[in-house]
Design an enzyme around this catalytic site. Sequence first.
Site, PDB file in Angstrom:
ATOM      1  N   ARG A 132      -6.637  -8.048   0.385  1.00  0.00           N
ATOM      2  CA  ARG A 132      -5.539  -6.567   1.055  1.00  0.00           C
ATOM      3  C   ARG A 132      -5.714  -5.679   0.168  1.00  0.00           C
ATOM      4  O   ARG A 132      -5.596  -4.436   0.468  1.00  0.00           O
ATOM      5  CB  ARG A 132      -4.297  -7.297   1.615  1.00  0.00           C
ATOM      6  CG  ARG A 132      -4.118  -8.353   2.891  1.00  0.00           C
ATOM      7  CD  ARG A 132      -3.374  -9.016   3.646  1.00  0.00           C
ATOM      8  NE  ARG A 132      -3.426  -9.170   4.532  1.00  0.00           N
ATOM      9  CZ  ARG A 132      -2.590  -9.638   5.047  1.00  0.00           C
ATOM     10  NH1 ARG A 132      -1.161 -10.094   4.561  1.00  0.00           N
ATOM     11  NH2 ARG A 132      -2.529 -10.299   6.438  1.00  0.00           N
TER      12      ARG A 132
ATOM     13  N   ASP B 262       4.281  -8.744   3.379  1.00  0.00           N
ATOM     14  CA  ASP B 262       2.940  -8.696   4.420  1.00  0.00           C
ATOM     15  C   ASP B 262       3.357  -7.085   4.875  1.00  0.00           C
ATOM     16  O   ASP B 262       2.595  -6.601   5.410  1.00  0.00           O
ATOM     17  CB  ASP B 262       2.934 -10.408   5.392  1.00  0.00           C
ATOM     18  CG  ASP B 262       2.657 -11.325   5.421  1.00  0.00           C
ATOM     19  OD1 ASP B 262       1.907 -10.723   4.278  1.00  0.00           O
ATOM     20  OD2 ASP B 262       2.530 -11.747   5.919  1.00  0.00           O
TER      21      ASP B 262
END
Length: 427
Positions: A344, A313
């Site tokens: 992502r 993350d």
Amino acid sequence: MESLTLQPIARVDGTINLPGSKSVSNRALLLAALAHGKTVLTNLLDSDDVRYMLNALKALGVSYTLSADRTRCEIIGNGGPLHAKSALELFLGNAGTAMRPLAAALCLGSNDIVLTGEPRMKERPIGHLVDALRLGGAKITYLEQENYPPLRLQGGFTGGNVDVDGSVSSQFLTALLMTAPLAPEDTVIRIKGDLVSKPYIDITLNLMKTFGVEIENQHYQQFVVKGGQSYQSPGTYLVEGDASSASYFLAAAAIKGGTVKVTGIGRNSMQGDIRFADVLEKMGATICWGDDYISCTRGELNAIDMDMNHIPDAAMTIATAALFAKGNTTLRNIYNWRVKETDRLFAMATELRKVGAEVEEGHDFIRITPPEKLKFAEIATYNDHRMAMCFSLVALSDTAVTILDPKCTAKTFPDYFEQLARISQAA
């Protein structure tokens, strides 16, 4: 669509008191609900993902009271597995930290519960967890697409020997670990493939220990969990600040400090994402560690080439910080970016190109070459809180940036942009 334009920021300086960690908040809520006794959680994160967990627990009959600002929660533990009195459907938005642990925990005993969520949740794989739970006796039905939510759970998990693929998401293992102590039989969990995001497993094990349950971790390849155990309330539990959320402020300081200090995490934090600060240091920033803070001071930033599997993350923040580093930055071993709130890897590559970067997007890596000068762009956020927060860093150049759908930060950090403005001085 709503948008927010950030004007160029000349300098950042100040202190940020971090909101509670999402990963810790939702794990602690579930363990408190399963435990014997009353638990008081402080510094609980108030965000969409946590609200989905709280709403689910309420629907399952768990009694709790929240403070006015929703950061203190008193929970009366159920003293064992959670059961719905009748058939029930729980809507969990796009909260993986609610969907995965509840999918396992609600397979204990007998239930008839449907777990569903937003369209993106129905694209996030859960098959590896379901396969493992079925090996332990759980009765689970896919209601739409094989290997994806929504799921119908009808109990039946008793333990035994289960295999779980660890290569896609550590949340599958977290879900099994938290559930197994309450199963009637012992559970042996074997990991297939390379386990991603190991530090998130450490958060789970740490919390389980806090709630009175020990398990045997055999080099992260096999976990032995005694059945028939019970969780015990620790009384009061302070939720650590969110280390992933800290990354944006620390990176901002590395680029345009001043010095920024984040409080609520420190050298002894259980969250792997604190290692993000080491990456900034490697790039050239100055980092200072305390027991309950990390501070970062600006430095001349140089590109890096690193395996980022341990901080998936926070690694996203390095991708936008790379716009301010000298040379080509390569982030490797980040395939699991593709199964998060959005794909992502694709999203990051697409939006970095908009601001002028040259980007190579691989199956599990991204390589970023910064432009001479960043270009103004409207940044699509893909309903992904981290995309919005990462691209706020573009304003640390002499170029403004427009963030589309800025309120998507509500997933983990509802007042992020206000906090950033508080430590920013306009150019």
